[in-house]
Design a protein around this motif. Structure first.
Motif, PDB file in Angstrom:
ATOM      1  N   GLU A  19      -2.999   8.955   0.305  1.00  0.00           N
ATOM      2  CA  GLU A  19      -2.604   8.274  -0.804  1.00  0.00           C
ATOM      3  C   GLU A  19      -3.821   7.453  -1.353  1.00  0.00           C
ATOM      4  OE1 GLU A  19       1.465   6.764  -0.538  1.00  0.00           O
ATOM      5  OE2 GLU A  19       1.869   7.969   1.164  1.00  0.00           O
ATOM      6  N   ASP A  20      -4.783   7.188  -0.797  1.00  0.00           N
ATOM      7  CA  ASP A  20      -6.035   6.449  -1.407  1.00  0.00           C
ATOM      8  C   ASP A  20      -6.841   7.471  -2.187  1.00  0.00           C
ATOM      9  OD1 ASP A  20      -5.452   4.467   0.143  1.00  0.00           O
ATOM     10  OD2 ASP A  20      -7.038   4.674   1.486  1.00  0.00           O
ATOM     11  N   ALA A  21      -7.394   6.968  -3.346  1.00  0.00           N
ATOM     12  CA  ALA A  21      -8.516   7.734  -4.135  1.00  0.00           C
ATOM     13  C   ALA A  21      -9.579   6.869  -4.410  1.00  0.00           C
ATOM     14  CB  ALA A  21      -7.779   8.110  -5.562  1.00  0.00           C
ATOM     15  N   TYR A  22     -10.683   7.437  -4.560  1.00  0.00           N
ATOM     16  CA  TYR A  22     -11.788   6.613  -5.267  1.00  0.00           C
ATOM     17  C   TYR A  22     -12.675   6.976  -6.267  1.00  0.00           C
ATOM     18  CZ  TYR A  22     -14.991   9.507  -2.693  1.00  0.00           C
ATOM     19  OH  TYR A  22     -15.532  10.599  -2.135  1.00  0.00           O
ATOM     20  N   GLU A  44      -0.075   9.644  -3.950  1.00  0.00           N
ATOM     21  CA  GLU A  44      -1.218  10.366  -4.324  1.00  0.00           C
ATOM     22  C   GLU A  44      -1.358  10.688  -5.762  1.00  0.00           C
ATOM     23  OE1 GLU A  44      -1.558  13.542  -0.587  1.00  0.00           O
ATOM     24  OE2 GLU A  44       0.080  14.048  -2.365  1.00  0.00           O
ATOM     25  N   VAL A  45      -0.290  10.609  -6.506  1.00  0.00           N
ATOM     26  CA  VAL A  45      -0.401  10.958  -7.912  1.00  0.00           C
ATOM     27  C   VAL A  45      -1.022   9.574  -8.561  1.00  0.00           C
ATOM     28  CG1 VAL A  45       0.976  11.244  -9.986  1.00  0.00           C
ATOM     29  CG2 VAL A  45       1.228  12.637  -8.170  1.00  0.00           C
ATOM     30  N   SER A  47      -2.371   7.088  -7.274  1.00  0.00           N
ATOM     31  CA  SER A  47      -3.988   6.618  -7.088  1.00  0.00           C
ATOM     32  C   SER A  47      -5.045   7.553  -7.890  1.00  0.00           C
ATOM     33  CB  SER A  47      -4.566   6.601  -5.633  1.00  0.00           C
ATOM     34  OG  SER A  47      -4.154   8.034  -5.207  1.00  0.00           O
ATOM     35  N   ARG A  48      -4.467   8.840  -8.158  1.00  0.00           N
ATOM     36  CA  ARG A  48      -5.539   9.724  -8.589  1.00  0.00           C
ATOM     37  C   ARG A  48      -5.652   9.647 -10.188  1.00  0.00           C
ATOM     38  NH1 ARG A  48      -2.592  14.052  -8.144  1.00  0.00           N
ATOM     39  NH2 ARG A  48      -1.955  14.438 -10.271  1.00  0.00           N
ATOM     40  N   GLU A  52      -8.997   8.725 -12.029  1.00  0.00           N
ATOM     41  CA  GLU A  52      -9.154   9.636 -13.214  1.00  0.00           C
ATOM     42  C   GLU A  52      -9.364   8.914 -14.557  1.00  0.00           C
ATOM     43  OE1 GLU A  52      -6.564  12.952 -13.024  1.00  0.00           O
ATOM     44  OE2 GLU A  52      -7.761  13.851 -11.306  1.00  0.00           O
ATOM     45  N   SER A 108      -0.009   1.685  -7.893  1.00  0.00           N
ATOM     46  CA  SER A 108      -1.424   1.801  -7.093  1.00  0.00           C
ATOM     47  C   SER A 108      -2.031   0.352  -7.175  1.00  0.00           C
ATOM     48  CB  SER A 108      -2.095   2.549  -7.685  1.00  0.00           C
ATOM     49  OG  SER A 108      -3.602   2.798  -6.904  1.00  0.00           O
ATOM     50  N   THR A 245     -10.194   3.647   3.214  1.00  0.00           N
ATOM     51  CA  THR A 245     -11.129   4.244   2.003  1.00  0.00           C
ATOM     52  C   THR A 245     -12.239   3.061   1.954  1.00  0.00           C
ATOM     53  OG1 THR A 245      -9.647   5.708   0.853  1.00  0.00           O
ATOM     54  CG2 THR A 245     -11.434   4.987  -0.226  1.00  0.00           C
TER      55      THR A 245
END
Length: 253
Positions: A19-22, A44-45, A47-48, A52, A108, A245
């Motif tokens: 569920e992390d994003a960068y 997931e949604v 953080s994305r 984005e 997030s 992350t």
């Protein structure tokens, strides 16, 4: 702008989903980590959406100097600070708009660095962090550049006696984040940079199990690609039960 190198690494760890994003954008000098909340689908949604949205905004205003911003300028902020503020507020709006049905509770954290010549804008919401490692006369010094927006930190700042974070029963309670409130804005400030400084952006899956002295020792040793992977790996070995992350930026000139 300072010359720099940067690298990012994310790992699902002991979770079933990451569920992390960068965001790693060396061209625009913008970097961010996001830790999603609200169940694995919502996290997931969220953080994305956050990273984005940030990427799209920074690229859009870089290409078109006359682009219309989603928010008016805040006269108390510099132009660079307004750009970061607007980008994060837009990310928050996107997440708020998507909070429907099974995603109604998504949100997030965000921690962002925007490099600007010999300084940087640091902005955040939640408990993802930014650190700076700097070589001083007495040796390397690790400074935490963000203050967690969490129940634990709020109690501590209020003078309440609290146990170490690892022993606190509500360690995961976040008081500010992207998603819950449409009018949310980031906490941001400018920091000065020197050649040789290293910056670390990371989610709490890394900071939870690793004490500051371990982070400092790992952050200062080796090329950024190796450092990034080693930090994540050591957090996992230390028992992290969350996604992990990290982004490492080395100011080289």
């Amino acid at each position: 702008m300072h010359a720099f190198t940067a690298s990012a690494h994310t790992f699902v760890g002991r979770r079933k989903h990451n569920e992390d994003a960068y965001l790693l954008d060396p061209v625009e000098g913008v970097f961010a980590v996001a830790d999603g909340m609200g169940g694995y689908a919502g996290g997931e949604v969220a953080s994305r959406l956050a990273v984005e949205s940030l990427a799209e905004f920074f690229q859009h205003v870089a290409v078109d100097a006359e682009a219309t911003w989603p928010y008016g300028l805040d006269p108390s902020l510099t132009l660079a600070e307004n750009r970061v503020d607007a980008a994060i507020r837009l990310a928050n709006r996107r997440i708020c708009e998507g909070r429907q049905g099974s995603l109604r509770d998504m949100g997030s954290t965000i921690a962002l660095v925007s490099l600007l010549g010999r300084s940087a804008i640091v902005a955040h919401l939640g408990d993802s962090r930014v650190y700076r490692l700097r070589e001083e006369t007495g040796g390397p010094v690790l400074a935490q550049l963000t203050r967690d927006h969490s129940l634990y930190e709020q109690l501590r700042e209020g003078g309440v006696a609290v146990p170490p974070l690892a022993e606190f029963g509500y360690a995961n309670v976040i008081t500010r984040a992207l998603g819950p409130h449409e009018e949310e804005r980031p906490e941001l400030h400018r920091v000065e940079l020197r050649a040789g400084d290293r910056l670390l952006l990371c989610t709490d899956g890394l900071t939870g199990p690793l004490p500051p002295e371990t982070i400092a020792a790992l952050l200062g040793a080796g090329p950024v690609e190796e450092v990034c992977e080693r930090l994540v790996h050591e957090a996992f070995l230390a028992g992290s039960r969350d996604n992990i992350t990290a982004i490492v930026i080395a100011m080289t000139g």
